[in-house]
Design a protein around this motif. Structure first.
Motif, mmCIF file in Angstrom:
data_model
loop_
_atom_site.group_PDB
_atom_site.id
_atom_site.type_symbol
_atom_site.label_atom_id
_atom_site.label_comp_id
_atom_site.label_asym_id
_atom_site.label_seq_id
_atom_site.Cartn_x
_atom_site.Cartn_y
_atom_site.Cartn_z
ATOM 1 N N CYS A 115 -8.256 1.359 -6.689
ATOM 2 C CA CYS A 115 -8.152 0.464 -7.848
ATOM 3 C C CYS A 115 -9.087 0.906 -8.965
ATOM 4 C CB CYS A 115 -8.469 -0.959 -7.416
ATOM 5 S SG CYS A 115 -8.713 -2.114 -8.770
ATOM 6 N N TYR A 166 -3.391 -1.596 -6.093
ATOM 7 C CA TYR A 166 -4.499 -1.383 -5.161
ATOM 8 C C TYR A 166 -5.472 -2.562 -5.156
ATOM 9 C CZ TYR A 166 -3.092 3.375 -4.065
ATOM 10 O OH TYR A 166 -2.403 4.466 -3.615
ATOM 11 N N LEU A 198 0.829 -1.205 0.000
ATOM 12 C CA LEU A 198 0.000 0.000 0.000
ATOM 13 C C LEU A 198 0.865 1.259 0.000
ATOM 14 C CD1 LEU A 198 -2.885 1.141 0.126
ATOM 15 C CD2 LEU A 198 -2.684 1.053 2.613
ATOM 16 N N TRP A 239 -6.401 -4.735 -1.889
ATOM 17 C CA TRP A 239 -7.795 -4.919 -1.485
ATOM 18 C C TRP A 239 -8.136 -6.403 -1.317
ATOM 19 C CZ3 TRP A 239 -12.293 -6.658 -4.260
ATOM 20 C CH2 TRP A 239 -13.472 -6.470 -3.543
ATOM 21 N N GLY A 242 -7.138 5.988 -2.356
ATOM 22 C CA GLY A 242 -6.638 4.615 -2.380
ATOM 23 C C GLY A 242 -5.939 4.219 -1.101
ATOM 24 N N PRO A 279 -8.597 0.883 -0.654
ATOM 25 C CA PRO A 279 -7.897 0.395 -1.855
ATOM 26 C C PRO A 279 -8.827 0.023 -3.008
ATOM 27 C CG PRO A 279 -6.965 -0.603 0.107
ATOM 28 C CD PRO A 279 -8.182 0.148 0.542
#
Length: 121
Positions: A70, A107, A10, A111, A62, A66
């Motif tokens: 994305c 991302y 991240l 996630w 993000g 996330p």
């Protein structure tokens, strides 16, 4: 994936997104054409700065969510693909559209991995 690796991914995605926004912001400075700064130059700079501001906002979104990062970076990649689709060399085209696509993938991985870790707890 461990929580530390997800967090590192991240951070890498967010730093890459902010670096990309900085590059777009620097490219926006080509709107200044002469030695003197006129209102037309300032307005042109503002308009050319919009993509970098969008990328900065998506980096912040993000970081918190996330999934939205994305989807946002995927939309930016598709938008840049449609807008800058022809007339550019391969390297420029890849830089403009490829980096947001890589960010969308980063991302997405964050996630999916964070959802998997939540289910394991």
């Amino acid at each position: 994936m461990t929580g530390k690796f997800i967090r590192l991914l991240l951070v890498i995605g967010s730093v890459l997104a902010l670096a990309y926004a900085l590059v777009l912001f620097l490219l926006a400075m080509d709107s200044f054409e002469s030695d003197t700064i006129a209102l037309r130059d300032i307005l042109g700079f503002g308009i050319h700065s919009v993509p970098s501001l969008i990328v900065m906002i998506l980096a912040l979104v993000g970081w918190k969510t996330p999934l939205w990062g994305c989807l946002g970076f995927f939309a930016v990649a598709v938008g840049f693909l449609l807008f800058f689709g022809g007339g550019y060399d391969t390297i420029s085209f890849t830089m403009i559209t490829g980096i947001p696509l890589v960010l969308a993938i980063i991302y997405a991985v964050v996630w999916f991995a964070s959802r998997k870790n939540m289910k394991e707890l």
